[in-house]
Scaffold this active site. Structure first.
Site, PDB file in Angstrom:
ATOM      1  N   LYS A 216      52.448  35.628  38.221  1.00  0.00           N
ATOM      2  CA  LYS A 216      52.241  33.920  37.050  1.00  0.00           C
ATOM      3  C   LYS A 216      50.529  33.935  37.666  1.00  0.00           C
ATOM      4  O   LYS A 216      50.566  32.957  38.819  1.00  0.00           O
ATOM      5  CB  LYS A 216      53.242  33.095  37.102  1.00  0.00           C
ATOM      6  CG  LYS A 216      52.416  31.143  36.757  1.00  0.00           C
ATOM      7  CD  LYS A 216      53.449  29.644  37.094  1.00  0.00           C
ATOM      8  CE  LYS A 216      52.784  28.943  36.499  1.00  0.00           C
ATOM      9  NZ  LYS A 216      53.511  27.766  36.905  1.00  0.00           N
ATOM     10  N   ASP A 221      46.835  23.744  37.644  1.00  0.00           N
ATOM     11  CA  ASP A 221      47.955  22.799  35.696  1.00  0.00           C
ATOM     12  C   ASP A 221      47.582  21.881  36.244  1.00  0.00           C
ATOM     13  O   ASP A 221      48.173  20.831  36.901  1.00  0.00           O
ATOM     14  CB  ASP A 221      48.913  23.741  36.306  1.00  0.00           C
ATOM     15  CG  ASP A 221      49.570  23.356  35.485  1.00  0.00           C
ATOM     16  OD1 ASP A 221      49.666  22.643  33.842  1.00  0.00           O
ATOM     17  OD2 ASP A 221      51.452  23.039  35.571  1.00  0.00           O
ATOM     18  N   LYS A 228      50.371  15.779  34.551  1.00  0.00           N
ATOM     19  CA  LYS A 228      50.682  15.458  35.353  1.00  0.00           C
ATOM     20  C   LYS A 228      49.729  14.124  35.925  1.00  0.00           C
ATOM     21  O   LYS A 228      49.390  13.844  35.605  1.00  0.00           O
ATOM     22  CB  LYS A 228      50.388  16.420  36.792  1.00  0.00           C
ATOM     23  CG  LYS A 228      51.067  18.109  35.689  1.00  0.00           C
ATOM     24  CD  LYS A 228      50.835  18.727  37.338  1.00  0.00           C
ATOM     25  CE  LYS A 228      51.808  20.239  37.310  1.00  0.00           C
ATOM     26  NZ  LYS A 228      52.895  19.993  37.035  1.00  0.00           N
ATOM     27  N   ASP A 239      49.485  27.129  41.559  1.00  0.00           N
ATOM     28  CA  ASP A 239      50.227  27.864  40.795  1.00  0.00           C
ATOM     29  C   ASP A 239      49.602  29.333  40.384  1.00  0.00           C
ATOM     30  O   ASP A 239      50.928  29.060  39.387  1.00  0.00           O
ATOM     31  CB  ASP A 239      50.044  26.489  39.763  1.00  0.00           C
ATOM     32  CG  ASP A 239      51.766  26.485  38.834  1.00  0.00           C
ATOM     33  OD1 ASP A 239      52.562  26.499  39.033  1.00  0.00           O
ATOM     34  OD2 ASP A 239      51.210  25.974  36.971  1.00  0.00           O
ATOM     35  N   ASP A 298      53.710  21.491  29.986  1.00  0.00           N
ATOM     36  CA  ASP A 298      53.849  21.140  31.212  1.00  0.00           C
ATOM     37  C   ASP A 298      54.539  22.435  31.602  1.00  0.00           C
ATOM     38  O   ASP A 298      54.781  23.321  32.949  1.00  0.00           O
ATOM     39  CB  ASP A 298      53.998  20.150  32.797  1.00  0.00           C
ATOM     40  CG  ASP A 298      53.255  20.128  33.316  1.00  0.00           C
ATOM     41  OD1 ASP A 298      53.016  21.030  33.673  1.00  0.00           O
ATOM     42  OD2 ASP A 298      54.388  19.515  34.345  1.00  0.00           O
ATOM     43  N   GLU A 300      54.595  25.648  30.651  1.00  0.00           N
ATOM     44  CA  GLU A 300      53.194  26.848  29.970  1.00  0.00           C
ATOM     45  C   GLU A 300      53.719  27.933  31.448  1.00  0.00           C
ATOM     46  O   GLU A 300      53.445  29.273  30.421  1.00  0.00           O
ATOM     47  CB  GLU A 300      51.918  26.507  30.903  1.00  0.00           C
ATOM     48  CG  GLU A 300      51.193  26.135  31.723  1.00  0.00           C
ATOM     49  CD  GLU A 300      51.944  25.415  32.878  1.00  0.00           C
ATOM     50  OE1 GLU A 300      51.572  25.857  34.252  1.00  0.00           O
ATOM     51  OE2 GLU A 300      52.341  24.975  32.857  1.00  0.00           O
ATOM     52  N   ARG A 302      56.000  29.756  31.851  1.00  0.00           N
ATOM     53  CA  ARG A 302      57.323  30.778  31.339  1.00  0.00           C
ATOM     54  C   ARG A 302      56.506  30.931  30.092  1.00  0.00           C
ATOM     55  O   ARG A 302      56.887  32.118  29.565  1.00  0.00           O
ATOM     56  CB  ARG A 302      58.989  29.998  31.029  1.00  0.00           C
ATOM     57  CG  ARG A 302      58.491  28.370  30.399  1.00  0.00           C
ATOM     58  CD  ARG A 302      59.671  27.628  30.072  1.00  0.00           C
ATOM     59  NE  ARG A 302      59.254  26.928  31.439  1.00  0.00           N
ATOM     60  CZ  ARG A 302      60.557  26.256  31.710  1.00  0.00           C
ATOM     61  NH1 ARG A 302      60.634  25.733  30.974  1.00  0.00           N
ATOM     62  NH2 ARG A 302      60.770  25.911  32.633  1.00  0.00           N
TER      63      ARG A 302
END
Length: 449
Positions: A216, A221, A228, A239, A298, A300, A302
């Site tokens: 990933k 993010d 967030k 991230d 949030d 995202e 996956r």
């Protein structure tokens, strides 16, 4: 080897001063200073001229002493050359631990010079160097803030690795993602000033066993439109920790020359906010043909992993591994030190867990509990990207990804943290490698020439 110019670092287990390799004067000095081998304690031993003849280092109780305890010493020692003496355990692991404990991130300010290690004679110098290099590459990437490591810069770092190891590299970028059927990677990253992309690297003989790594790569993010909090964004430069760990692991595999066909897939995006950002309630198509309703922007990671996993799965690899800083639920359940391990193959999971314990890189097996799949249901699409009810967040995220893998002989998902909030042996505070040594150890067992 013995280096007369190097200062001895003498490992003493708890209550082991009397039995340790010390003379009467050194024992008396240790006792006078209350040194009894307490875990992590350092004590300088003076020489006749007022200098330091050696350092005593406490390793704590003999039973269950961590193999990486040497990393506590190098985190505190002053600059200089050191050689290990006493009860330091496996020389290769102790050397790796010492070197990793001395890691410094110096891109933005100078750090005190790190201590240097003269390797013990029995240490495998090649293994020490490649595993330290793999971890350092990962840590440097995670520690670099997003203003200097957006999608463009992460691609550049991947290209550097490809050049170093003679890997082939292909990049699908921007609207090409739609043309080549990676709609969810495009949707997540399209609001950023830097285009989303899928980086595809290959190395090794086509006839060798196929091992594919997916990482990933969300370089920052915001949470998207489901934004967030300010506190929640503070560490979101990390991230892309899955991609960073995958690149570090790939270096170790290639440097060791393991006889396998390695493929590395990195979906790289910034989850930004703009007028064209994807929205809660949108339904996205995926490469696998599965439609996904967006319950939360949030969640995202996956989504981009799903498109990359679908591509990886088409090739039917012998082993498919993804790594991602995916859920806060895994941290709530297991804390920052234990990545959650999911696998469709129990023997692979057991092998990874054992390799992790042996190398002080622990993983914790978790269940792919199929009844929880119903929590991902949607009234208008095949799946929702978030589970209803707020329960089992790490498990349902793994089950979401599992829907996009059907042909790989074995699949592993690692929900990692990628950050050390507190200093631990061989892991200073900051971005950190997780699962690299465990996976590399398993691959060496399975695929050594």
């Amino acid at each position: 080897m013995t280096d007369q110019a190097a200062t001895p670092l003498i490992f003493i287990p708890e209550n082991g001063v009397e039995a340790g390799p010390l003379d009467d004067g050194q024992r008396a000095w240790a006792k006078a200073n209350g040194f009894a081998g307490q875990r992590g304690r350092l004590l300088a031993m003076p020489d006749a001229k007022g200098g330091i003849a050696a350092w005593l280092f406490g390793t704590g109780p003999e039973q269950g002493r961590p193999v990486f305890v040497a990393g506590l010493a190098s985190a505190s020692l002053p600059e200089g050359d050191y050689q290990l003496q006493g009860s330091f355990g496996d020389p290769t692991l102790a050397s790796i631990a010492f070197r990793l404990g001395a890691y410094r991130f110096e891109s933005y300010r100078a750090a005190p010079p790190a201590p240097r290690l003269v390797l013990p004679e029995a240490a495998d110098a090649g293994e020490v160097e490649r595993q330290v290099a793999a971890a350092s590459l990962t840590r440097d990437l995670i520690n670099t803030p997003a203003n200097d490591l957006g999608p463009d810069a992460l691609e550049a770092r991947a290209r550097d690795l490809a050049t170093r190891h003679d890997m082939s590299i292909a990049v699908i970028k921007g609207n090409e993602l739609l043309e080549q059927n990676f709609p969810m990677i495009h949707a997540v990253g399209r609001a950023s000033a830097q285009a989303p992309r899928l980086i595809d690297l290959r190395w090794g003989k086509e006839t060798d066993p196929k091992v594919t790594l997916v990482g990933k790569g969300v370089t920052f993010d915001t949470g998207g439109l489901d934004i967030k909090s300010a506190a929640g964004m503070l560490m979101m430069k990390k991230d892309m920790g899955g991609a960073a760990n995958v690149l570090g692991l790939a270096h170790a595999i290639m440097d060791a020359g393991l006889p396998l066909r390695l493929r590395v897939l990195l979906p790289v995006v910034e989850n930004a906010i703009a007028g064209n950002a994807f929205r809660p309630g949108d339904v996205l198509r995926s490469r696998a043909g599965i439609s996904v309703e967006i319950g939360n922007t949030d969640a995202e990671g996956r989504l981009i992993l799903a498109d990359a996993l679908a591509l990886a799965d088409e090739e039917k690899p012998d082993l498919l591994i993804d790594m991602a800083t995916l859920t806060g639920a895994a941290r709530v359940a297991l804390g920052p030190e234990l990545p959650a391990l999911y696998s469709t193959d129990d023997s692979v999971a057991a092998g990874l867990a054992a390799a992790g314990l042996a190398s002080e890189d622990p993983l914790w097996p978790m269940p792919l509990w199929s009844p929880y799949s119903s929590l991902l249901s949607s009234r208008i699409a095949d799946l929702n990207n978030t589970a209803s009810g707020g329960h089992a967040g790490s498990v349902t995220a793994a089950l979401f990804l599992k829907r996009f893998v059907s042909k790989a002989a074995a699949w592993v998902h690692l929900d990692i943290f990628g950050w050390a909030p507190d200093a631990r042996p061989g892991r200073p505070v900051g971005g950190t490698d997780q699962a690299i040594r465990a996976i590399y150890g398993l691959l060496r067992q399975r695929y050594s020439a």
